[in-house]
Every structure is written in structure tokens, then in C-alpha cells.
Design a protein around this motif. Structure first.
Motif: not given
Ligand SMILES: NC(=O)c1ccc[n+]([C@@H]2O[C@H](COP(=O)([O-])OP(=O)(O)OC[C@H]3O[C@@H](n4cnc5c(N)ncnc54)[C@H](OP(=O)(O)O)[C@@H]3O)[C@@H](O)[C@H]2O)c1
Length: 334
Positions: A43, A45, A92-93, A120, A195, A232
Motif C-alpha cells: 500500500r 507510496i 517482516d523486516l 521503502n 522515527y 497515506t
Molecule cells: N507518508 C508520508 O507523508 C511520508 C513522508 C516522508 C517519508 N515517508 C516514508 O515513505 C515510506 C513509505 O511510507 P507510506 O506513507 O507509504 O507508509 P504506509 O502507507 O503506512 O505503508 C507502509 C508499508 O510498509 C510496510 N511495513 C510496515 N512494517 C513492516 C515490516 N515490519 N516489514 C515489512 N514491511 C513493513 C507496510 O506493510 P503492511 O501493509 O503489511 O503493514 C506497508 O506496505 C516510509 O519509509 C516512510 O518513512 C512517508
């Protein structure tokens, strides 16, 4: 890759080119015959990036904790993109023990040749939690799991002519601290600091990996990217965690500023496909405060480029993960 540059950390001002906004996903080009893994891509990004890569013809592996979620995400991409080549694997990382098996499965799916790994997956603002190996959970998932996965996938990466690793950080890395002694067991815990620190670690790892590859004359390039502010589940849980959901007008204003996952994936896509990049470079959205906008090279905090901190993090990560990096000899440049 411009030889001779990647041994030096680009520094906070690096090759920063603000205002270079003329990039669109069309410039990712034809990726047919290329293989990619995107972690955390069931899901958010990551899922959007998988779709972009698949549209450009790459064979993409979705990696996420639940195999069922991975299969569903792969099906969804296949429904939207004709002839998409998408597979999935579960891992699971936070569980270091699962990583070698996941790497083996991925290596099989890509027939031993991996062009691109996008680290990611991420968690944010968790209450104090530890992984099975006893490491703080943000450090464990956002950095350590990715360090181990990269190490285990190195043979497949080095089996391709121009392998690339993209580490996904955040503009919030500016608020992270280097606390080299115990990033995995912080004495004082604050969930947002955990974080921020892990996002700083993503950049230090990028520099560490870039230097590691350069000193061994390997063609691997390690690049960093951040998506801006994105709608997200991680993005909205962030707003909730800081109490913004109670401030209706501010929340409304912020929501006009954040962008959708598909656009947020552009800096990651550019970092993954831009032909002329130097190890250690950092892409992010070029708009105000780097919240949104077309991808450009962005500036990293000075402490994200600190060579000593990168080396210490590398050593600690090797100890904690059991050294997944093959001991290839360093060249004379070290
Ligand atoms: N959203 C923002 O505004 C934002 C801003 C800056 C940086 N980021 C970075 O962008 C990246 C993606 O974020 P996002 O917003 O797309 O987050 P998200 O929608 O919450 O998705 C997170 C993803 O990581 C997976 N994940 C969580 N725990 C895990 C684990 N233990 N092992 C393997 N996979 C795991 C989740 O899998 P499940 O679905 O199975 O839980 C999901 O696919 C992250 O590195 C975040 O720090 C996001």
C-alpha cells in the motif's frame, strides 16, 4: 557514475539543484528486462512506485509482511497495467530471521539478477516496542531490516551491470540525532524522535553503502529519496500523533498541501531511474518545504553526511545483523 566523486560524501549542499522541475515519469524510460524489489509496497507510496515501474516494463517484486496482502497488491497492479510483470514475497523486516529466506525467494523470482532494490517500508510514531532481536522497532524496520535485506540481495544486485539501491528517507531526517552508541536501545524514548532518527539512519546507510561499493570498485549506486508529505496511513497517523486532527483549520490547510501516493512516488522513481546519478545523492519534491512538487536533488542535513557516523552505523548494523555483506576486499582508495 562519475568515478572519484562517490568516495566523498556529497555534503549537505552536494549537487543540490533546486528549481530543476522539468522531470516527469515519462523520463523513467523503458525498463523492460529490468528487475526491481520494492519493500513495503502492499500500500501507500511503495504500491504507487510498483505501478510506475510496472508501467515502464520492469518486472517488480512486492515485498511486505503479509503474503496475502502482497498477492492482492500484485493482482491490483495487474488489473490496472496491461502485461504488468508483478510478483510478491512475504517478509517482516523486523524479524531478521525471515530475511535470508525472503532474499532467496526474491533471487529465485528474478532468476539471480536484480537491477533495483527500493528500501521503502516504514513505520512511524510507535509506542516503545522492540523487535525479537531486542532492537527499537523504528530502527529495526526502517533501517536494520533494510541493511540485512540489502546485504542478502547483494549477489543478485552485483549480477547486473548497473545495480542501484534507493533508500527512502524523509524531510524529517533534519530533526534526527546521531546517537551512535545505542540507536537500537535508546535510553530516553520519544516516538517521533525514534522515527526521525531512523530516517537519518537511512541517509547514513546510503552514504555507507555508496562508500563501501566505491572503495571496492563495484558498479552499485546507493541513492536516497524522500516523498514529501503524503496522504497515506503513515502520513495521517503522523498528523494524528501530533494532535493535528483536533485542529480542523490547520489540518484542512495541511491536507491541501500534501500530495497523493502516485505523485509522492516520483522522487523515488527518479532516484531509481535517472541515468546520471552519483552515489549518495538525495531526491525529493522541489516545492515549498519539500512537501510536494516535481522531484529534484535536495539537500540533506550535514549530520546525514557525516562519514564517521556512517561508519559507526555500518559497523553496528553488521554486528546486529550478523554481517550479511560479503567481505570483498577494499581497493586502494580506502
Ligand atoms: N507518508 C508520508 O507523508 C511520508 C513522508 C516522508 C517519508 N515517508 C516514508 O515513505 C515510506 C513509505 O511510507 P507510506 O506513507 O507509504 O507508509 P504506509 O502507507 O503506512 O505503508 C507502509 C508499508 O510498509 C510496510 N511495513 C510496515 N512494517 C513492516 C515490516 N515490519 N516489514 C515489512 N514491511 C513493513 C507496510 O506493510 P503492511 O501493509 O503489511 O503493514 C506497508 O506496505 C516510509 O519509509 C516512510 O518513512 C512517508
Amino acid at each position: 557514475m562519475s568515478e572519484g566523486r562517490s568516495a566523498d560524501l556529497p555534503g549537505p549542499w552536494g549537487r543540490w539543484r533546486a528549481g530543476n522541475t522539468g522531470w516527469s515519469p515519462a523520463q523513467a524510460g523503458d525498463l523492460s528486462g529490468r528487475t526491481a524489489v520494492v519493500t513495503g509496497s502492499s500500500r501507500g507510496i511503495g504500491a504507487a512506485l510498483v505501478e510506475h515501474l510496472a508501467r515502464h516494463g520492469a518486472h517488480v517484486i512486492i515485498l511486505c509482511p503479509s503474503e496475502a496482502h502482497g498477492r492482492a497488491a500484485a493482482r491490483a497492479v495487474r488489473q490496472r497495467v496491461t502485461a504488468a510483470q508483478v510478483d510478491s514475497a512475504g517478509c517482516d523486516l523486523s524479524q531478521l530471521g525471515q530475511i535470508p529466506e525472503a532474499a532467496e525467494r526474491i533471487t529465485g523470482l528474478v532468476a539471480g539478477r536484480l537491477d533495483l532494490l527500493v528500501n521503502n517500508a516504514g513505520v512511524a510514531a510507535l509506542p516503545r516496542t522492540y523487535s525479537a532481536a531486542g532492537c527499537e522497532m523504528h530502527f529495526a524496520v526502517n533501517h536494520l531490516g533494510h541493511f540485512a535485506l540489502t546485504g542478502h540481495l547483494l549477489p543478485a544486485l552485483l549480477n547486473t551491470p548497473q545495480p542501484r539501491v534507493v533508500n527512502v528517507s524523509s524531510v524529517l531526517h533534519w530533526l534526527g540525532r546521531c546517537h551512535p552508541l545505542r540507536p537500537h536501545r535508546p535510553r530516553i524514548y520519544q516516538r517521533w524522535m525514534a522515527y526521525f532518527d531512523s530516517k537519518l539512519a537511512n541517509l547514513l546507510f546510503t552514504h555507507g553503502l555508496s562508500t563501501w561499493a566505491h572503495t571496492r570498485h563495484l558498479p552499485l549506486r546507493a541513492i536516497a529519496a524522500h516523498p514529501g508529505l503524503v496522504n497515506t496511513s503513515l502520513g495521517s497517523s503522523a498528523l494524528h500523533a501530533v494532535g493535528l486532527h483536533r485542529q480542523a483549520r490547520l489540518l484542512e490547510w495541511m491536507q491541501t498541501r500534501w500530495h497523493c501516493p502516485s505523485q509522492a512516488a516520483w522522487p523515488l522513481l527518479r532516484a531509481a531511474t535517472e541515468p546520471h546519478v552519483t552515489g549518495g545523492e538525495f531526491f525529493g519534491p522541489g516545492g515549498r518545504w519539500e512537501w510536494s512538487g516535481p522531484p529534484v536533488l535536495v539537500r540533506a542535513a550535514r549530520r546525514a553526511c557525516a562519514r564517521r557516523a556512517a561508519e559507526r552505523l555500518w559497523q553496528l548494523s553488521q554486528q546486529l545483523t550478523g554481517c550479511p555483506f560479503p567481505s570483498l576486499p577494499a581497493g586502494p582508495g580506502k
